[in-house]
Design an enzyme around this catalytic site. Structure first.
Site, PDB file in Angstrom:
ATOM      1  N   ASP A 282       1.242  -1.747   0.117  1.00  0.00           N
ATOM      2  CA  ASP A 282      -0.101  -0.265  -0.360  1.00  0.00           C
ATOM      3  C   ASP A 282       0.828   1.555  -0.122  1.00  0.00           C
ATOM      4  O   ASP A 282       1.860   1.113  -0.130  1.00  0.00           O
ATOM      5  CB  ASP A 282      -0.961   0.400   0.986  1.00  0.00           C
TER       6      ASP A 282
HETATM    7  C1  BGC Z   1      -5.291   2.996   0.578  1.00  0.00           C
HETATM    8  C2  BGC Z   1      -5.389   2.299  -0.821  1.00  0.00           C
HETATM    9  C3  BGC Z   1      -4.887   2.785  -2.109  1.00  0.00           C
HETATM   10  C4  BGC Z   1      -3.749   3.708  -2.190  1.00  0.00           C
HETATM   11  C5  BGC Z   1      -3.553   4.310  -3.081  1.00  0.00           C
HETATM   12  C6  BGC Z   1      -3.655   4.177  -0.064  1.00  0.00           C
HETATM   13  O1  BGC Z   1      -3.541   4.860   0.910  1.00  0.00           O
HETATM   14  O2  BGC Z   1      -4.680   2.425   1.469  1.00  0.00           O
HETATM   15  O3  BGC Z   1      -6.634   1.773  -0.595  1.00  0.00           O
HETATM   16  O4  BGC Z   1      -5.359   2.366  -2.896  1.00  0.00           O
HETATM   17  O5  BGC Z   1      -3.856   4.492  -0.922  1.00  0.00           O
HETATM   18  O6  BGC Z   1      -4.069   5.616  -3.705  1.00  0.00           O
END
Ligand code: BGC
Length: 747
Positions: A282
């Site tokens: 993530d």
């Molecule tokens: C979130 C994810 C997301 C990623 C990219 C993160 O902060 O937890 O769900 O896909 O950002 O935007």
């Protein structure tokens, strides 16, 4: 295309054809390519880069250089993808090996045709309908350069304080697993190369939905048994449905952050479950392992993550900056790098990007498909199905289209469509506009805002909202004046989209105090009040449940929200949604969910020394599975085809349901089972099946469910998935509170 082919031929990379999707063929393409790549180029593939900024020339130049150097494997959430996807592929084609970039994005709730937020959609229990929503999403986004979505989010959660419940599948692993699989199939279709699909990414692996005290990014400690029996089930279902990629979560699992957790990413996901796709971190979650306190340096974080089985590093650039030295010092073997690079290249191969890096840039198809009538029709249908009728005293709803309606509340006439994650949404009509248009010539619609979203300044600042220039008292006074002229009041209240989603945990999930105050004032007028709730999580609306005449929960419904809500108010369809998360009556009850275990002293009225609160009822405000209709359904007692179930056989459980009201309607008939005595404690009941039926007024239908031994299995403390002989209770009813019971024995 011709130029590209000649480039690839010049580099002597054999170009795969669409049919070449078998593993052997893919191997035959990727392995020679890998052998031509330098260590730097392989590490470059592992870098998942955000931040393409159209408006900043110097950052664009630096980004361009990185892509040219082969230091960007994938790029995500790029602005104007319909233009920039092509720009990025053009640059990638200038790199030494002309490896295309994979372009991803958080396309979670639709692309331009926006559907209800994922949690709202689950209230429809329409698994096929949800699959269709993701198929439409893929169809639209995949014509605009985006080949990969960071969805579905399938974290089970039992804590409504956590803002991200809005993106998830609710509290139940059985329903959640069906939805997880359906959403994966919708996004991916049967074949990526049909050009209407995209690669899905299940997230956030794993147990991100169980943060301590509902506070985002915190961890929890949980037994492996509960993981297997509850929280891991949706992810397993997505893997079984063929999900192409997996995103690790921010939290730790038993003390080891997911992004560096070998048990999770290698032993469980790849070895035990046989997952063969791409694993990504993530956003900066590799870097954040330093905050977790499990690594001291950037290099240690990169090594831990890579050795755990990670493929791509989102944003941290820890792989980019550290892996080469780690290989040289022997802390990471080049084999691991090859494994990860293979996974990235395989994703690109499967998506057909080597054959044509521009295959997801299809302006012609976009012009035909995006916001097509068919897509909008589905958006309306699923929005209507997602609405949950929570209360309807004296059949106040549907409203008779006469007299004067006072439409009141901070969300009645908003300019802001409030779609979480749906940044591409264009403005659709608000409830005021839609109601006025549908009631034109029949009744008079008056409007007053009545209250700010909140009077809590800290909250307003944190969600970037401004208060009205008028004072709270002036807003309230105007609303009272307007309401006095009306025959019925429709109050549209709840939470702003910024109060749910990521980094939007709330300690107090009651309706904001100023909104509740306004409702109290309106109540004094003695006029019927319908409360329309806008929310991304179960809210505590205990006072409202007691004092409003009717309540409909409409969540955030996307492009067709206003039409769906007004259609519900005016009875153009009959609501049938059922809650997939329990509504607490008080925050002190959280976590509160239907499939809980019994205590040693189950609650007993009149006996103080039993499991309860002294100051409030233990019962939730609205249980899982709850939802009313404009009609009513009567259930016959449950009958079973036999009193015993033998090993491989099955028994059937039946009920007859009668629509004994005056409207045609749909009902979601729910089957729950309780294992009465187990070698370890078993929940008081668990959802094991459901059927959505349609019944005309006065009609009846018998619904049957087959019960097999397999449905009775659970994970014991040795993590064996087995059933145990003995007595079981079967419940079939309208929600998880049903007492409609029969029993059988498993031999
Ligand atoms: C979130 C994810 C997301 C990623 C990219 C993160 O902060 O937890 O769900 O896909 O950002 O935007």
């Amino acid at each position: 295309m011709k130029k590209l082919l000649s480039i690839l031929v010049a580099c002597s990379i054999a170009v795969p054809t669409m049919a070449q999707t078998s593993n052997a063929k893919m191997d035959a393409f990727i392995k020679p390519l890998l052998s031509k790549m330098t260590l730097d180029e392989k590490i470059g593939q592992l870098n998942l880069q955000g931040g393409w900024d159209d408006s900043n020339e110097s950052s664009k130049a630096a980004y361009t250089q990185k892509v040219k150097n082969g230091q960007v494997g994938g790029s995500f959430n790029i602005p104007n993808p319909e233009k920039n996807a092509k720009v990025l592929q053009d640059i990638a084609m200038q790199s030494r090996l002309k490896i295309p970039v994979i372009i991803g994005g958080d396309v979670v709730q639709g692309y331009k045709t926006i559907f209800p937020i994922p949690l709202a959609e689950t209230m429809s229990w329409d698994v096929e309908g949800m699959q269709r929503s993701t198929a439409i999403t893929a169809n639209e986004a995949s014509s605009q350069g985006i080949a990969w979505t960071f969805a579905p989010m399938i974290d089970i959660s039992r804590d409504p304080r956590w803002g991200r419940v809005s993106e998830g599948v609710g509290e139940d692993p059985y329903l959640g697993s069906l939805i997880a699989a359906a959403r994966v199939k919708g996004f991916q279709g049967t074949d990526y190369l049909k050009n209407q699909n995209m690669m899905a990414c299940m997230k956030h692996f794993a147990m991100y939905g169980a943060p301590e005290a509902g506070k985002d990014y915190t961890g929890m400690d949980m037994s492996k048994r509960i993981m297997y029996d509850v929280y891991l089930k949706t992810y397993k279902a997505a893997v079984d449905a063929g999900v192409g990629s997996v995103m690790s979560s921010f939290n730790d699992v038993q003390g080891v952050p997911s992004s560096g957790n070998k048990w999770l990413l290698s032993d469980l996901l790849r070895k035990q479950w046989g997952f063969k796709g791409l694993v990504i971190s993530d956003y900066t979650s590799i870097e954040e392992m330093k905050n977790h306190g499990v690594v001291a340096t950037d290099a240690d974080a990169a090594a831990l993550s890579m050795n755990a089985g990670m493929d791509m590093d989102m944003i941290s650039e820890f792989f980019q900056k550290n892996l080469k030295q780690l290989v040289q010092s022997g802390k990471v073997s080049e084999k691991e790098i090859d494994r990860a690079a293979y996974d990235v290249l395989a994703a690109k191969y499967k998506l057909g990007l080597f054959e044509n890096p521009y295959r997801y840039c299809d302006a012609q198809r976009a012009a035909k498909d995006i916001l097509s009538e068919e897509h909008l029709q589905h958006a309306l249908r699923i929005a209507q199905e997602s609405i949950v009728l929570l209360k309807n005293n004296n059949h106040l709803l549907p409203l008779r289209p006469t007299g004067t309606v006072a439409l009141i509340g901070p969300f009645a006439k908003t300019e802001d469509v409030q779609n979480i994650g749906a940044t591409n949404a264009s403005r659709s009509p608000n409830i005021y506009e839609e109601l006025t248009s549908q009631l034109k010539g029949k009744s008079n619609v008056l409007y007053a805002k009545g209250a700010n979203i909140s009077e809590n300044d800290m909250l307003m600042e944190r969600i970037y909202q401004k208060k009205d220039v008028r004072s709270a008292e002036a807003l309230k006074a105007e609303a009272i004046t307007v309401a006095k002229q009306a025959d019925v009041i429709v109050a549209v209240m709840g939470e702003h989209g910024g109060m749910t989603g990521e980094a939007a945990s709330m300690a107090d999930i009651q309706l904001q105090e100023n909104q509740r105050d306004l409702l109290k004032e309106l109540r004094k007028l003695n006029k019927p009040i319908v409360l329309v709730v806008k929310n991304g999580r179960p809210l505590i609306i205990d006072w409202e449940a007691e004092n409003m005449d009717a309540i409909i929960d409409c969540w955030y419904l996307g492009t067709k929200e206003a039409e769906a809500v007004v259609n519900a108010l005016l009875g153009k369809f009959n609501p049938s949604g059922k809650l997939t998360m329990t509504f607490p009556r008080n925050a002190g009850q959280i976590p509160v969910y239907y499939a809980h275990n019994n205590s040693s002293r189950p609650e007993q009225e009149g006996n103080k020394y039993t499991s309860k609160y002294l100051d409030i009822s233990s019962a939730p405000l609205y249980p899982f599975g709850y939802g009313l209709s404009y009609t009513s359904f009567e259930y016959s007692p449950v009958t079973l085809s036999a009193a015993t179930l033998n090993g491989t056989g099955k028994i059937t459980a039946s009920v007859t349901i009668k629509n004994n009201g005056t409207y045609d309607g749909e009902e979601i008939v729910q089957l729950y089972i309780q294992d009465v005595v187990g070698s370890i404690k078993r929940p008081v009941k668990e959802l094991k099946g459901f059927k959505k039926i349609s019944l005309n007024a006065g009609a009846s239908q018998t619904v049957t469910f087959a019960i097999t031994e397999e449905m009775l299995r659970f994970y014991n403390n040795q993590l064996q998935f087995k059933s145990e002989p003995g007595k079981f209770n079967v419940f079939i009813g309208t929600d998880s509170n049903t007492k409609n019971i029969a029993e059988f024995e498993l031999k």
